[in-house]
Design a protein around this motif. Structure first.
Motif, PDB file in Angstrom:
ATOM      1  N   ALA A 185       0.825  -1.209   0.000  1.00 38.95           N
ATOM      2  CA  ALA A 185       0.000   0.000   0.000  1.00 38.95           C
ATOM      3  C   ALA A 185       0.858   1.258   0.000  1.00 38.95           C
ATOM      4  O   ALA A 185       0.604   2.210   0.736  1.00 38.95           O
ATOM      5  CB  ALA A 185      -0.946  -0.002   1.197  1.00 38.95           C
ATOM      6  N   ASP A 186       1.931   1.233  -0.815  1.00 42.03           N
ATOM      7  CA  ASP A 186       2.819   2.386  -0.987  1.00 42.03           C
ATOM      8  C   ASP A 186       3.565   2.764   0.282  1.00 42.03           C
ATOM      9  O   ASP A 186       4.034   3.895   0.429  1.00 42.03           O
ATOM     10  CB  ASP A 186       2.046   3.596  -1.518  1.00 42.03           C
ATOM     11  CG  ASP A 186       1.457   3.331  -2.881  1.00 42.03           C
ATOM     12  OD1 ASP A 186       2.232   3.099  -3.808  1.00 42.03           O
ATOM     13  OD2 ASP A 186       0.213   3.345  -3.004  1.00 42.03           O
ATOM     14  N   GLN A 187       3.679   1.826   1.228  1.00 39.89           N
ATOM     15  CA  GLN A 187       4.498   2.022   2.414  1.00 39.89           C
ATOM     16  C   GLN A 187       5.555   0.928   2.438  1.00 39.89           C
ATOM     17  O   GLN A 187       5.288  -0.213   2.062  1.00 39.89           O
ATOM     18  CB  GLN A 187       3.651   1.952   3.701  1.00 39.89           C
ATOM     19  CG  GLN A 187       2.490   2.912   3.747  1.00 39.89           C
ATOM     20  CD  GLN A 187       2.921   4.370   3.834  1.00 39.89           C
ATOM     21  OE1 GLN A 187       4.012   4.668   4.316  1.00 39.89           O
ATOM     22  NE2 GLN A 187       2.074   5.272   3.385  1.00 39.89           N
ATOM     23  N   SER A 188       6.756   1.276   2.887  1.00 43.53           N
ATOM     24  CA  SER A 188       7.869   0.327   2.872  1.00 43.53           C
ATOM     25  C   SER A 188       8.336   0.058   4.298  1.00 43.53           C
ATOM     26  O   SER A 188       8.391   0.980   5.124  1.00 43.53           O
ATOM     27  CB  SER A 188       9.030   0.874   2.037  1.00 43.53           C
ATOM     28  OG  SER A 188       8.588   1.163   0.725  1.00 43.53           O
ATOM     29  N   TYR A 189       8.695  -1.190   4.549  1.00 46.66           N
ATOM     30  CA  TYR A 189       9.047  -1.614   5.898  1.00 46.66           C
ATOM     31  C   TYR A 189      10.308  -2.469   5.888  1.00 46.66           C
ATOM     32  O   TYR A 189      10.578  -3.202   4.935  1.00 46.66           O
ATOM     33  CB  TYR A 189       7.910  -2.440   6.520  1.00 46.66           C
ATOM     34  CG  TYR A 189       6.584  -1.722   6.590  1.00 46.66           C
ATOM     35  CD1 TYR A 189       6.221  -0.994   7.719  1.00 46.66           C
ATOM     36  CD2 TYR A 189       5.701  -1.770   5.524  1.00 46.66           C
ATOM     37  CE1 TYR A 189       5.000  -0.333   7.778  1.00 46.66           C
ATOM     38  CE2 TYR A 189       4.478  -1.110   5.576  1.00 46.66           C
ATOM     39  CZ  TYR A 189       4.140  -0.395   6.704  1.00 46.66           C
ATOM     40  OH  TYR A 189       2.939   0.253   6.752  1.00 46.66           O
ATOM     41  N   LEU A 190      11.061  -2.367   6.980  1.00 47.77           N
ATOM     42  CA  LEU A 190      12.181  -3.251   7.251  1.00 47.77           C
ATOM     43  C   LEU A 190      11.744  -4.256   8.306  1.00 47.77           C
ATOM     44  O   LEU A 190      11.344  -3.869   9.410  1.00 47.77           O
ATOM     45  CB  LEU A 190      13.390  -2.453   7.754  1.00 47.77           C
ATOM     46  CG  LEU A 190      14.530  -3.278   8.381  1.00 47.77           C
ATOM     47  CD1 LEU A 190      15.209  -4.149   7.313  1.00 47.77           C
ATOM     48  CD2 LEU A 190      15.540  -2.369   9.068  1.00 47.77           C
ATOM     49  N   LEU A 191      11.799  -5.543   7.965  1.00 50.01           N
ATOM     50  CA  LEU A 191      11.553  -6.595   8.935  1.00 50.01           C
ATOM     51  C   LEU A 191      12.892  -6.991   9.535  1.00 50.01           C
ATOM     52  O   LEU A 191      13.857  -7.263   8.805  1.00 50.01           O
ATOM     53  CB  LEU A 191      10.891  -7.808   8.278  1.00 50.01           C
ATOM     54  CG  LEU A 191       9.360  -7.805   8.203  1.00 50.01           C
ATOM     55  CD1 LEU A 191       8.858  -6.588   7.415  1.00 50.01           C
ATOM     56  CD2 LEU A 191       8.850  -9.092   7.562  1.00 50.01           C
TER      57      LEU A 191
END
Length: 323
Positions: A185-191
């Motif tokens: 949804a146009d958001q980026s995350y670092l796991l």
């Protein structure tokens, strides 16, 4: 890095025929002097590039110099070009690399596929910047240097120091073991994990990053899709969630359900309206979601949420009351 640039330079000349040093510099995002040095390096390596003087001059390749990417049919080439239009590469700081890769793919396609595949790709749009209601998708502000450092640590399997600004908190440095990158949804995350505990960080909130030399403590193999699903499930079960019972116009059902965390029950009333029981992430989320529906929804419970929206509407009405 220079080898990739030299290949891109050749492909640009292959596709456009003749380009000036200024145009090449702009396309490759380097200086004109760097382009001239690259041209000299290509000539020394035996690539038939030559200069044409005059007002309409520039650099070009001798006719017939090309390579072809064989084995691709029309649909396979189209799939590559459409995939290249997605914004995922932008989210991970790979936008420049994607543009370069697409130039190489297009230029290396067999002549019979090149024009038809690129023409067809222009008629397929994936993830536009606005929807039918003209709501614009606001891209995250992700500094290239920071994203590149995070991406490098993820791919090399090294530990990572990040200066992270959590919501309503001052930025703090912390050391994490990166697992993977996710965009949704146009958001980026670092796991990642921190001291053995699962952590998820928004890339847009990482102010600075430093790849460390020591290896990350993480499993050798990871099912990133499953890991994301598990973290999403835990997030939806957070302690701040709010249960709301609401009566809603059926035409707004999809919008409301799409906003909520979960749909717990649903019934249809005699007048055709729907009675839904939903959960939201927190009180602010519930207030925002129901306010968007205006008179198309009526909160039945909890009472405090009814009161909150009543007070908000009263304040707004008073603000716009005619003098």
């Amino acid at each position: 890095m220079r080898a990739d640039r030299l290949v891109s330079l050749v492909l640009l000349l292959r596709r456009h025929g003749r380009l000036t040093a200024d145009v090449l510099a702009r396309e490759l995002e380097v200086s004109t002097r760097t382009v001239l040095r690259d041209i000299e390096a290509l000539s020394a390596a035996g690539v038939p590039v030559y200069a044409e003087r005059g007002r309409h001059g520039g650099f070009a390749l001798l006719p017939g110099f090309q390579t072809e990417l064989t084995g691709l049919n029309h649909d396979e080439a189209l799939a590559l070009l459409v995939a290249g239009s997605r914004r995922g590469a932008q989210a991970f700081g790979l936008g420049g690399a994607l543009a370069s890769a697409m130039r190489k793919v297009v230029d290396a396609l067999p002549e019979s596929y090149r024009d038809t595949a690129t023409g067809a790709a222009r008629r397929l749009l994936v993830d536009p910047e606005t929807d039918l209601l003209s709501r614009r998708v606001v891209p995250e502000d992700l500094p290239d240097a920071v994203v590149a450092e995070v991406r490098r640590a993820v791919l090399t399997g090294h530990r990572l120091r990040i200066n992270y600004a959590a919501v309503d908190q001052s930025a703090q440095w912390r050391t994490v073991d990166p697992i993977g990158l996710v965009t949704v949804a146009d958001q980026s995350y670092l796991l990642a994990t921190r001291s053995g505990e699962d952590r998820t960080y928004r890339l847009s909130r990482i102010l600075d990053a430093e790849e460390l030399p020591e290896p990350a403590q993480r499993p050798e193999h990871i099912d990133l899709d499953q890991a994301w699903k598990e973290r999403s499930t835990r997030f939806r079960a957070g302690s701040d969630q709010v249960a709301v019972e609401v009566r809603v116009n059926p035409t707004r059902r999809a919008e409301l359900i799409g906003t909520a965390v979960t749909l717990r029950s649903e019934t249809t009333e005699a007048d055709g309206r729907l009675r839904l029981e939903l959960t939201f992430q927190d009180p602010r989320h519930a207030e925002w979601a129901l306010w968007q529906l205006g008179t198309h929804a009526e909160i039945l419970a909890p009472q405090w949420l009814r009161t909150t929206l009543h007070d908000r509407a009263t304040t707004l009405a008073a603000h716009y009351r005619s003098p």
